[in-house]
Scaffold this motif. Sequence first.
Motif, PDB file in Angstrom:
ATOM      1  N   ASP A 248      56.547  42.163 -42.832  1.00  0.00           N
ATOM      2  CA  ASP A 248      57.795  42.449 -43.550  1.00  0.00           C
ATOM      3  C   ASP A 248      58.180  43.926 -43.529  1.00  0.00           C
ATOM      4  O   ASP A 248      58.897  44.387 -44.404  1.00  0.00           O
ATOM      5  CB  ASP A 248      57.719  41.958 -45.003  1.00  0.00           C
TER       6      ASP A 248
ATOM      7  N   ASP B 232      60.108  47.374 -42.041  1.00  0.00           N
ATOM      8  CA  ASP B 232      61.447  47.674 -41.564  1.00  0.00           C
ATOM      9  C   ASP B 232      61.471  47.541 -40.036  1.00  0.00           C
ATOM     10  O   ASP B 232      60.805  48.284 -39.331  1.00  0.00           O
ATOM     11  CB  ASP B 232      61.820  49.095 -41.997  1.00  0.00           C
ATOM     12  N   GLU B 233      62.257  46.585 -39.540  1.00  0.00           N
ATOM     13  CA  GLU B 233      62.296  46.312 -38.107  1.00  0.00           C
ATOM     14  C   GLU B 233      62.871  47.485 -37.311  1.00  0.00           C
ATOM     15  O   GLU B 233      62.443  47.741 -36.182  1.00  0.00           O
ATOM     16  CB  GLU B 233      63.108  45.045 -37.830  1.00  0.00           C
ATOM     17  N   LYS B 234      63.809  48.194 -37.881  1.00  0.00           N
ATOM     18  CA  LYS B 234      64.412  49.334 -37.196  1.00  0.00           C
ATOM     19  C   LYS B 234      63.356  50.421 -36.945  1.00  0.00           C
ATOM     20  O   LYS B 234      63.283  50.981 -35.853  1.00  0.00           O
ATOM     21  CB  LYS B 234      65.564  49.906 -38.031  1.00  0.00           C
TER      22      LYS B 234
ATOM     23  N   VAL C 103      59.023  42.064 -32.641  1.00  0.00           N
ATOM     24  CA  VAL C 103      59.787  42.075 -33.895  1.00  0.00           C
ATOM     25  C   VAL C 103      60.706  40.914 -33.997  1.00  0.00           C
ATOM     26  O   VAL C 103      60.986  40.215 -33.107  1.00  0.00           O
ATOM     27  CB  VAL C 103      60.569  43.390 -34.061  1.00  0.00           C
TER      28      VAL C 103
ATOM     29  N   LEU D 254      60.100  49.956 -36.786  1.00  0.00           N
ATOM     30  CA  LEU D 254      59.140  49.423 -35.828  1.00  0.00           C
ATOM     31  C   LEU D 254      59.681  49.558 -34.406  1.00  0.00           C
ATOM     32  O   LEU D 254      58.950  49.942 -33.488  1.00  0.00           O
ATOM     33  CB  LEU D 254      58.803  47.969 -36.140  1.00  0.00           C
ATOM     34  N   LYS D 255      60.951  49.294 -34.214  1.00  0.00           N
ATOM     35  CA  LYS D 255      61.549  49.428 -32.886  1.00  0.00           C
ATOM     36  C   LYS D 255      61.506  50.875 -32.407  1.00  0.00           C
ATOM     37  O   LYS D 255      61.294  51.135 -31.227  1.00  0.00           O
ATOM     38  CB  LYS D 255      62.982  48.907 -32.888  1.00  0.00           C
TER      39      LYS D 255
ATOM     40  N   ARG E 231      51.763  48.705 -37.991  1.00  0.00           N
ATOM     41  CA  ARG E 231      52.412  47.402 -38.137  1.00  0.00           C
ATOM     42  C   ARG E 231      51.864  46.678 -39.355  1.00  0.00           C
ATOM     43  O   ARG E 231      50.660  46.657 -39.587  1.00  0.00           O
ATOM     44  CB  ARG E 231      52.144  46.574 -36.878  1.00  0.00           C
TER      45      ARG E 231
END
Length: 103
Positions: free
Chosen positions: A79, A81-83, A103, A85-86, A76
């Motif tokens: 900023d 990429d949230e996708k 997120v 991280l999910k 982590r």
Amino acid sequence: MGNILKLQNLKNLESLSLQHFPESLNIQDLSAFLKKYKNVEIEFFFDVNISDGYKNRLDALIDEIIESEVLGRRIRYNDQDEKKLKIMNSRRKSNVEQYDNDV
């Protein structure tokens, strides 16, 4: 991280969560650690001040983790990429619900 890799008494390690890593952490050592301890749930959280170049190298490692489909890996940083991280959150061995809201 290189010194941690040399330790022999981590056989019973179940999880590891470390925070505030600086950019000086060698990503190759981090990758080697992740590969060596496949059955350990591992989370690494990086400082807010890491450079874009370092983030790019972390992203390459994250892509490798996602492609490997190994469970229990979470990297982590601000900023990111949230996708991605999910995806890592969905592969946690425990407490998935707790981290989905991060997120």
